[in-house]
Design a protein around this motif. Structure first.
Motif, PDB file in Angstrom:
ATOM      1  N   ALA A  20     159.533 -24.579  70.127  1.00 28.64           N
ATOM      2  CA  ALA A  20     160.550 -25.562  70.516  1.00 28.64           C
ATOM      3  C   ALA A  20     159.903 -26.883  70.931  1.00 28.64           C
ATOM      4  CB  ALA A  20     161.411 -25.005  71.649  1.00 28.64           C
ATOM      5  N   ILE A  21     158.801 -26.805  71.642  1.00 31.02           N
ATOM      6  CA  ILE A  21     158.097 -28.025  72.048  1.00 31.02           C
ATOM      7  C   ILE A  21     157.535 -28.742  70.823  1.00 31.02           C
ATOM      8  CG2 ILE A  21     156.072 -28.884  73.299  1.00 31.02           C
ATOM      9  CD1 ILE A  21     156.710 -26.633  75.397  1.00 31.02           C
ATOM     10  N   ALA A  22     156.946 -27.987  69.897  1.00 33.23           N
ATOM     11  CA  ALA A  22     156.440 -28.585  68.662  1.00 33.23           C
ATOM     12  C   ALA A  22     157.577 -29.198  67.847  1.00 33.23           C
ATOM     13  CB  ALA A  22     155.695 -27.530  67.843  1.00 33.23           C
ATOM     14  N   ASN A  23     158.715 -28.515  67.809  1.00 37.15           N
ATOM     15  CA  ASN A  23     159.892 -29.035  67.109  1.00 37.15           C
ATOM     16  C   ASN A  23     160.355 -30.352  67.738  1.00 37.15           C
ATOM     17  OD1 ASN A  23     162.262 -28.696  65.244  1.00 37.15           O
ATOM     18  ND2 ASN A  23     163.344 -28.563  67.182  1.00 37.15           N
ATOM     19  N   LEU A  46     168.773 -27.351  63.613  1.00 37.97           N
ATOM     20  CA  LEU A  46     168.820 -26.332  62.565  1.00 37.97           C
ATOM     21  C   LEU A  46     167.443 -25.707  62.343  1.00 37.97           C
ATOM     22  CD1 LEU A  46     171.186 -28.090  59.989  1.00 37.97           C
ATOM     23  CD2 LEU A  46     171.731 -26.178  61.524  1.00 37.97           C
ATOM     24  N   LEU A  47     166.401 -26.547  62.357  1.00 39.46           N
ATOM     25  CA  LEU A  47     165.040 -26.045  62.191  1.00 39.46           C
ATOM     26  C   LEU A  47     164.669 -25.092  63.330  1.00 39.46           C
ATOM     27  CD1 LEU A  47     162.253 -25.977  60.847  1.00 39.46           C
ATOM     28  CD2 LEU A  47     161.700 -28.081  62.095  1.00 39.46           C
ATOM     29  N   LEU A  48     164.963 -25.494  64.558  1.00 38.78           N
ATOM     30  CA  LEU A  48     164.643 -24.634  65.693  1.00 38.78           C
ATOM     31  C   LEU A  48     165.431 -23.322  65.627  1.00 38.78           C
ATOM     32  CD1 LEU A  48     163.099 -24.103  68.257  1.00 38.78           C
ATOM     33  CD2 LEU A  48     164.815 -25.445  69.511  1.00 38.78           C
ATOM     34  N   SER A  49     166.682 -23.392  65.231  1.00 37.83           N
ATOM     35  CA  SER A  49     167.488 -22.176  65.090  1.00 37.83           C
ATOM     36  C   SER A  49     166.870 -21.226  64.063  1.00 37.83           C
ATOM     37  CB  SER A  49     168.917 -22.528  64.682  1.00 37.83           C
ATOM     38  OG  SER A  49     169.557 -23.252  65.712  1.00 37.83           O
ATOM     39  N   ALA A  50     166.440 -21.780  62.933  1.00 37.32           N
ATOM     40  CA  ALA A  50     165.798 -20.958  61.900  1.00 37.32           C
ATOM     41  C   ALA A  50     164.487 -20.359  62.411  1.00 37.32           C
ATOM     42  CB  ALA A  50     165.545 -21.795  60.643  1.00 37.32           C
ATOM     43  N   ILE A 111     173.172 -30.664  68.674  1.00 36.97           N
ATOM     44  CA  ILE A 111     173.690 -29.312  68.447  1.00 36.97           C
ATOM     45  C   ILE A 111     172.962 -28.293  69.337  1.00 36.97           C
ATOM     46  CG2 ILE A 111     174.510 -29.818  66.112  1.00 36.97           C
ATOM     47  CD1 ILE A 111     172.075 -28.169  65.074  1.00 36.97           C
ATOM     48  N   TRP A 112     172.479 -28.746  70.492  1.00 34.92           N
ATOM     49  CA  TRP A 112     171.798 -27.849  71.425  1.00 34.92           C
ATOM     50  C   TRP A 112     172.630 -26.613  71.774  1.00 34.92           C
ATOM     51  CZ3 TRP A 112     167.360 -26.214  72.621  1.00 34.92           C
ATOM     52  CH2 TRP A 112     167.096 -25.592  73.845  1.00 34.92           C
ATOM     53  N   VAL A 118     172.298 -19.345  69.030  1.00 37.47           N
ATOM     54  CA  VAL A 118     171.362 -18.665  68.135  1.00 37.47           C
ATOM     55  C   VAL A 118     170.319 -17.897  68.949  1.00 37.47           C
ATOM     56  CG1 VAL A 118     169.504 -19.052  66.448  1.00 37.47           C
ATOM     57  CG2 VAL A 118     171.713 -20.189  66.163  1.00 37.47           C
ATOM     58  N   THR A 119     169.856 -18.491  70.036  1.00 36.07           N
ATOM     59  CA  THR A 119     168.889 -17.817  70.901  1.00 36.07           C
ATOM     60  C   THR A 119     169.454 -16.496  71.408  1.00 36.07           C
ATOM     61  OG1 THR A 119     167.952 -19.946  71.567  1.00 36.07           O
ATOM     62  CG2 THR A 119     167.495 -18.066  73.000  1.00 36.07           C
TER      63      THR A 119
END
Length: 133
Positions: A20-23, A46-50, A111-112, A118-119
């Protein structure tokens, strides 16, 4: 057994936190300058969710859980850890409650709340993808 699963789930969550930090760094350094804020926020979410679902999928065999209640317990644990981290870190940075809570709206492409959902659902979704459900 429960404490072993909890420790493993916590370890996995720390990995999710690193992703998440890298994202976030990718969003700030690359996506926002190129796409603008709304599109960058959506793409980053969306990337973090995936990534979260991918981590859940890859880690389920290591967790050694198979029952739906276990998937939900891990998901709730990840959600709780995420919320505690987000609010504690934000308060430590001196952010006000209204500023912190603004992240939980869909304003400006944010979209947090979807990422949080998703988490929560990731272990269950991963189990379904593995055909364990």
């Amino acid at each position: 057994m429960l404490s072993v699963v909890a420790l493993k789930a916590f370890t996995i969550w720390v990995g999710i936190l690193v992703l998440a930090i890298a994202n976030g760094a990718l969003r700030e350094a690359v996506l926002m300058p190129r796409l603008g804020i709304p599109a960058a926020l959506v793409l980053s979410g969306l990337l973090l969710s995936a990534l979260i679902i991918g981590v859940a999928y890859l880690s389920l065999p290591w967790l050694q859980i198979r029952r739906p209640m276990q998937f939900w317990a891990v998901g709730f644990g990840w959600l709780a850890l995420t919320l505690v981290f987000e609010f504690a870190f934000g308060l430590w940075q001196g952010k006000s409650w209204p500023v912190l809570l603004e992240a939980y709206t869909f304003k400006g492409g944010n979209i947090w709340p979807v990422v949080l959902a998703v988490t929560l659902l990731a272990p269950y979704i991963a189990a379904q993808l593995r055909g364990w459900g």
